[in-house]
Design a protein around this motif. Structure first.
Motif, PDB file in Angstrom:
ATOM      1  N   VAL A 209       0.819  -1.327   0.163  1.00 11.77           N
ATOM      2  CA  VAL A 209       0.082  -0.139  -0.087  1.00 11.77           C
ATOM      3  C   VAL A 209       0.843   1.225   0.068  1.00 11.77           C
ATOM      4  CG1 VAL A 209      -1.853  -1.219   1.025  1.00 11.77           C
ATOM      5  CG2 VAL A 209      -0.207  -0.164   2.563  1.00 11.77           C
ATOM      6  N   MET A 210       2.144   1.376   0.178  1.00  7.44           N
ATOM      7  CA  MET A 210       3.005   2.433   0.408  1.00  7.44           C
ATOM      8  C   MET A 210       3.716   2.518  -1.072  1.00  7.44           C
ATOM      9  SD  MET A 210       2.751   3.811   3.312  1.00  7.44           S
ATOM     10  CE  MET A 210       2.118   3.155   5.122  1.00  7.44           C
ATOM     11  N   ASP A 211       3.986   1.276  -1.546  1.00  6.97           N
ATOM     12  CA  ASP A 211       4.916   1.261  -2.877  1.00  6.97           C
ATOM     13  C   ASP A 211       4.136   2.174  -4.061  1.00  6.97           C
ATOM     14  OD1 ASP A 211       6.761  -0.156  -4.884  1.00  6.97           O
ATOM     15  OD2 ASP A 211       4.761  -0.369  -5.705  1.00  6.97           O
ATOM     16  N   LYS A 299      -5.723   6.313  -0.792  1.00 10.48           N
ATOM     17  CA  LYS A 299      -5.986   7.585  -0.030  1.00 10.48           C
ATOM     18  C   LYS A 299      -5.576   7.734   1.405  1.00 10.48           C
ATOM     19  CE  LYS A 299      -9.764   9.573  -2.674  1.00 10.48           C
ATOM     20  NZ  LYS A 299     -11.324  10.110  -2.672  1.00 10.48           N
ATOM     21  N   LYS A 300      -5.428   6.386   1.935  1.00  8.01           N
ATOM     22  CA  LYS A 300      -5.270   6.291   3.391  1.00  8.01           C
ATOM     23  C   LYS A 300      -3.994   6.656   3.590  1.00  8.01           C
ATOM     24  CE  LYS A 300      -8.848   3.133   5.045  1.00  8.01           C
ATOM     25  NZ  LYS A 300      -9.027   1.816   5.675  1.00  8.01           N
ATOM     26  N   ALA A 305       2.913   7.904   2.842  1.00  8.66           N
ATOM     27  CA  ALA A 305       4.098   7.342   2.040  1.00  8.66           C
ATOM     28  C   ALA A 305       5.035   7.930   1.310  1.00  8.66           C
ATOM     29  CB  ALA A 305       3.133   6.396   1.028  1.00  8.66           C
ATOM     30  N   GLN A 306       4.617   9.233   1.244  1.00 11.64           N
ATOM     31  CA  GLN A 306       5.568  10.249   0.225  1.00 11.64           C
ATOM     32  C   GLN A 306       7.016  10.322   0.268  1.00 11.64           C
ATOM     33  OE1 GLN A 306       4.139  11.868  -2.313  1.00 11.64           O
ATOM     34  NE2 GLN A 306       2.133  11.052  -1.979  1.00 11.64           N
ATOM     35  N   ASN A 307       7.687   9.739   1.348  1.00 14.34           N
ATOM     36  CA  ASN A 307       9.125  10.134   1.610  1.00 14.34           C
ATOM     37  C   ASN A 307       9.677   8.681   1.650  1.00 14.34           C
ATOM     38  OD1 ASN A 307       8.574   9.789   4.182  1.00 14.34           O
ATOM     39  ND2 ASN A 307       9.524  11.758   4.704  1.00 14.34           N
ATOM     40  N   GLY A 308       8.811   7.693   1.850  1.00 14.46           N
ATOM     41  CA  GLY A 308       9.596   6.256   2.012  1.00 14.46           C
ATOM     42  C   GLY A 308       9.768   5.994   3.318  1.00 14.46           C
ATOM     43  N   LYS A 314      13.881   0.525   0.828  1.00 15.75           N
ATOM     44  CA  LYS A 314      14.107   1.176  -0.333  1.00 15.75           C
ATOM     45  C   LYS A 314      14.967   2.545   0.036  1.00 15.75           C
ATOM     46  CE  LYS A 314       9.785   0.883  -2.901  1.00 15.75           C
ATOM     47  NZ  LYS A 314       8.589   1.667  -3.454  1.00 15.75           N
ATOM     48  N   THR A 315      14.806   3.170   1.404  1.00 16.14           N
ATOM     49  CA  THR A 315      15.402   4.316   1.814  1.00 16.14           C
ATOM     50  C   THR A 315      16.579   4.068   2.755  1.00 16.14           C
ATOM     51  OG1 THR A 315      13.708   4.538   3.442  1.00 16.14           O
ATOM     52  CG2 THR A 315      13.280   5.484   1.260  1.00 16.14           C
TER      53      THR A 315
END
Length: 330
Positions: A209-211, A299-300, A305-308, A314-315
């Protein structure tokens, strides 16, 4: 609705439409849907058991055996593992669980870190011994997380050279690769393979859901893999529980979203019978998501999720075993 909110809502809806939807599975075993593993033609369960969790120190051998055997008895056939998980304990425990006829119920996948033919051979042989089996259904090149990994894999004397030999010898049946760092690296691996007139049987990536909002494997890699009919393996549906700390979605939301994508299997870690049953029940009850349900989930998770921050694989280097142990690469 203000213009800003309208544009945000429209963007989420557009994103949802770029993710190809789940297709109804024609087959099931004990109520668990089965899907085709891409070009292999093999049928695998919609949910697969992750290998890392069953080798963790707080899980006993008896409990790990119970989890694996209950999963197999319940219709789950896909088992995930890796040569480096918990210093080999995960493979050893799975090998014990697969005794007494359980090996025949499983589609067994494990992974290796070696980038040279020599290191790949050593790791495959160790995995076969730990897993107490004569063959591995699917071997995957693990942690393709550097832009030069594809060149190393395909070089003369590289790991693929040995894996193709092992395939001819019957030690492995199919070959794929996995990684969690960047969709660009995955695409480079696929492109490098194509230049060598080679197609991997499978590709594994984090799909959750974040990806969908940040450096997305789903929107970038899935289309490329589908064009080549590669089996798509979704992992980290909850990001090793980190995604749940966002307090935006439930475990079942995470599983259902991942299952909705055009994956062959969703691999999830199960360190207790309760977590295993949750995964099995979710798979058995899954009938796909509507566009409205997908949009609601996205939407939730959009803002957080914007900056990982909830996708540390990933980050950060927190999930990079070969970064901490470069000697595993050979």
């Amino acid at each position: 609705m203000e213009r800003r909110e309208f544009l945000k809502s429209a963007a989420i809806t557009a994103l949802a439409s770029t993710l190809p939807p789940y297709a109804e599975a024609a087959d099931s075993v004990s109520g668990i849907p089965y899907r085709t593993l891409g070009r292999t033609g093999v049928k695998v369960s919609l949910v697969g058991l992750g290998g890392h969790h069953i080798g963790r120190s707080y899980v006993s051998q008896d409990e790990s055996t119970r989890i694996i055997r209950t999963g197999l008895d319940s219709g789950v056939n896909f088992l995930d593992n890796c040569w480096d998980y918990n210093k080999g304990v995960s493979e050893e425990r799975m090998g014990i669980a697969l005794k007494d006829g359980y090996r025949q119920k499983a589609f067994l996948m494990t992974k290796l870190d070696g980038r040279t033919a020599k290191s790949a051979q050593q790791q495959v042989e160790e995995s076969l011994k730990r897993l107490q089996t004569d063959y591995i259904d699917l071997i995957q090149i693990h942690e393709v997380i550097r832009m030069d990994d594809p060149e190393r894999v395909f070089a003369t004397g590289g790991s693929l050279e040995y894996l193709e030999k092992a395939k001819k010898e019957g030690k492995v049946h199919f070959i794929g690769f996995t990684g969690h760092k960047s969709p660009e690296i995955h695409l480079h691996m696929i492109e490098t393979a194509t230049k060598h007139n080679y197609t991997f049987d499978t590709v594994q990536m984090p799909l959750n859901v974040m990806d969908a909002h940040f450096d997305s494997f789903g929107s970038k890699v899935i289309p490329a893999a589908k064009k080549l009919n590669m089996g798509i393996l979704g992992m980290k549906p909850m990001g090793d529980s980190i995604i749940l700390k966002s307090n935006t979605v439930t475990p079942v939301d995470c599983l259902r979203y991942a299952m909705h994508l055009p994956v062959s299997v969703v691999i999830t870690g199960c360190d207790s019978m309760q977590i295993l049953q949750q995964a099995i029940d979710t798979a058995k009850n899954f009938r796909g998501l509507s566009e409205a349900e997908v949009s609601a989930i996205l939407k939730k998770t959009e803002t957080v999720a914007q900056n990982g921050q909830f996708e540390l694989y990933k980050t950060s280097h927190d999930f990079d075993g070969t970064y901490q142990n470069p000697q595993w690469l050979g």
